[in-house]
Design a protein around this motif. Structure first.
Motif, short mmCIF file in Angstrom:
data_model
loop_
_atom_site.label_atom_id
_atom_site.label_comp_id
_atom_site.label_asym_id
_atom_site.label_seq_id
_atom_site.Cartn_x
_atom_site.Cartn_y
_atom_site.Cartn_z
N ALA A 91 0.84 -1.19 0.00
CA ALA A 91 0.00 0.00 0.00
C ALA A 91 0.88 1.24 0.00
CB ALA A 91 -0.92 0.02 1.22
N MET A 92 0.30 2.33 -0.45
CA MET A 92 0.92 3.65 -0.32
C MET A 92 -0.11 4.60 0.26
SD MET A 92 3.16 4.06 -3.79
CE MET A 92 4.15 5.41 -3.10
N GLY A 93 0.39 5.60 0.96
CA GLY A 93 -0.56 6.51 1.58
C GLY A 93 0.00 7.90 1.76
N TRP A 94 -0.88 8.80 2.09
CA TRP A 94 -0.51 10.17 2.44
C TRP A 94 -1.02 10.45 3.85
CZ3 TRP A 94 2.56 13.33 -0.35
CH2 TRP A 94 2.79 13.00 -1.70
N TYR A 95 -0.15 11.02 4.64
CA TYR A 95 -0.48 11.44 5.99
C TYR A 95 -0.17 12.93 6.10
CZ TYR A 95 -0.83 6.59 7.58
OH TYR A 95 -1.22 5.29 7.76
N ARG A 96 -0.68 13.55 7.15
CA ARG A 96 -0.34 14.95 7.37
C ARG A 96 -0.22 15.22 8.86
NH1 ARG A 96 -5.95 18.18 5.73
NH2 ARG A 96 -7.08 17.79 7.69
N GLN A 97 0.55 16.25 9.16
CA GLN A 97 0.73 16.65 10.55
C GLN A 97 0.73 18.17 10.64
OE1 GLN A 97 4.17 14.98 12.53
NE2 GLN A 97 3.25 15.32 14.54
N ALA A 98 -0.26 18.69 11.32
CA ALA A 98 -0.34 20.13 11.55
C ALA A 98 0.38 20.46 12.85
CB ALA A 98 -1.81 20.55 11.62
N TYR A 110 2.76 17.32 4.75
CA TYR A 110 2.20 16.10 4.17
C TYR A 110 3.32 15.10 3.92
CZ TYR A 110 -2.38 18.22 3.68
OH TYR A 110 -3.61 18.80 3.94
N TYR A 111 3.07 13.87 4.34
CA TYR A 111 4.07 12.82 4.22
C TYR A 111 3.56 11.68 3.35
CZ TYR A 111 6.23 14.97 8.34
OH TYR A 111 6.82 15.85 9.22
N CYS A 112 4.43 11.19 2.50
CA CYS A 112 4.15 9.99 1.72
C CYS A 112 4.60 8.78 2.53
CB CYS A 112 4.91 10.07 0.40
SG CYS A 112 4.70 8.63 -0.66
N ASN A 113 3.91 7.69 2.34
CA ASN A 113 4.14 6.49 3.14
C ASN A 113 3.98 5.27 2.24
OD1 ASN A 113 2.06 4.39 4.25
ND2 ASN A 113 3.29 4.90 6.05
N ALA A 114 4.83 4.27 2.46
CA ALA A 114 4.71 3.03 1.69
C ALA A 114 4.92 1.84 2.61
CB ALA A 114 5.74 3.01 0.57
N LEU A 115 4.18 0.79 2.34
CA LEU A 115 4.25 -0.44 3.15
C LEU A 115 4.81 -1.56 2.30
CD1 LEU A 115 3.60 -2.02 5.72
CD2 LEU A 115 1.30 -2.38 4.81
N LEU A 116 5.96 -2.07 2.72
CA LEU A 116 6.60 -3.20 2.04
C LEU A 116 7.38 -3.95 3.11
CD1 LEU A 116 7.41 -4.80 -0.46
CD2 LEU A 116 9.28 -3.18 -0.80
N ASP A 144 8.26 -3.44 5.81
CA ASP A 144 8.41 -2.32 6.75
C ASP A 144 7.62 -1.12 6.24
OD1 ASP A 144 11.87 -3.16 7.34
OD2 ASP A 144 10.10 -3.60 8.55
N VAL A 145 7.56 -0.10 7.09
CA VAL A 145 6.89 1.14 6.71
C VAL A 145 7.96 2.17 6.37
CG1 VAL A 145 5.36 2.99 7.47
CG2 VAL A 145 4.94 0.63 8.21
N TYR A 146 7.80 2.81 5.24
CA TYR A 146 8.75 3.81 4.79
C TYR A 146 8.06 5.16 4.68
CZ TYR A 146 11.53 -0.26 3.62
OH TYR A 146 12.23 -1.44 3.70
N TRP A 147 8.82 6.22 4.99
CA TRP A 147 8.27 7.57 4.98
C TRP A 147 9.13 8.49 4.12
CZ3 TRP A 147 3.69 8.70 7.30
CH2 TRP A 147 3.20 7.80 8.24
N GLY A 148 8.48 9.44 3.48
CA GLY A 148 9.20 10.52 2.84
C GLY A 148 9.57 11.57 3.88
N GLN A 149 10.24 12.61 3.41
CA GLN A 149 10.72 13.64 4.34
C GLN A 149 9.65 14.66 4.68
OE1 GLN A 149 11.23 13.66 1.13
NE2 GLN A 149 10.89 15.77 0.44
N GLY A 150 8.57 14.65 3.94
CA GLY A 150 7.48 15.57 4.19
C GLY A 150 7.58 16.82 3.33
#
Length: 114
Positions: A33-40, A93-99, A101-107
Motif C-alpha cells: 500500500a501507499m498513503g498520504w499522511y499529514r501533521q499540523a 504532508y508525508y508519503c508512506n509506503a508499506l513493504l 516495513d513502513v517507509y516515509w518521505g521527508q514531508g
C-alpha cells in the motif's frame, strides 16, 4: 532501502488546488500500500488517504469528496490531488509506503492561506 520523495507542495489560497507527488526509488508494484499522511503544528500525524496494490482506496472523512489518491505504476509515483483546499488543510504532508516495513518521505509543506 526504499526512498520516497514528495513534491508539489506550497502556498495556495482557500478554494485552490494542489497536486502532491511521491516518487519512489523502487517498483511501487511491490508495495502492499501507499498513503498520504499529514501533521499540523501541535497535532498528531493523521491519515489522509491510502491506496493498496489492488487500487482500493481509503480516505479520511475530511478528505472525502475533495482529495483523490492515485498511483502511476509506470512512473513509480503516487499522487494526491487536493481540491477545494481549506486553511485547516495546512500541514506537512508525508508519503508512506508499506513493504514488509513502513517507509516515509521527508514531508512537504502545504499552506492554505489568503
Amino acid at each position: 532501502q526504499v526512498q520516497l520523495v514528495e513534491s508539489g507542495g506550497g502556498l495556495v489560497q482557500p478554494g485552490g488546488s494542489l497536486r502532491l507527488s511521491c516518487a519512489a526509488s523502487t517498483n511501487i508494484r511491490n508495495f502492499d500500500a501507499m498513503g498520504w499522511y499529514r501533521q499540523a503544528p501541535g497535532k498528531q500525524r493523521e491519515l489522509v488517504a491510502s491506496i493498496n496494490r489492488y487500487g482500493i482506496t481509503n480516505y479520511a472523512d475530511f478528505a472525502k469528496g475533495r482529495f483523490t489518491i492515485s498511483r502511476d505504476n509506470a512512473k513509480n509515483t503516487a499522487h494526491l490531488q487536493m481540491n477545494s483546499l481549506k486553511p485547516e488543510d495546512t500541514a506537512v504532508y508525508y508519503c508512506n509506503a508499506l513493504l514488509r516495513d513502513v517507509y516515509w518521505g521527508q514531508g512537504i509543506q502545504v499552506t492554505v492561506s489568503s
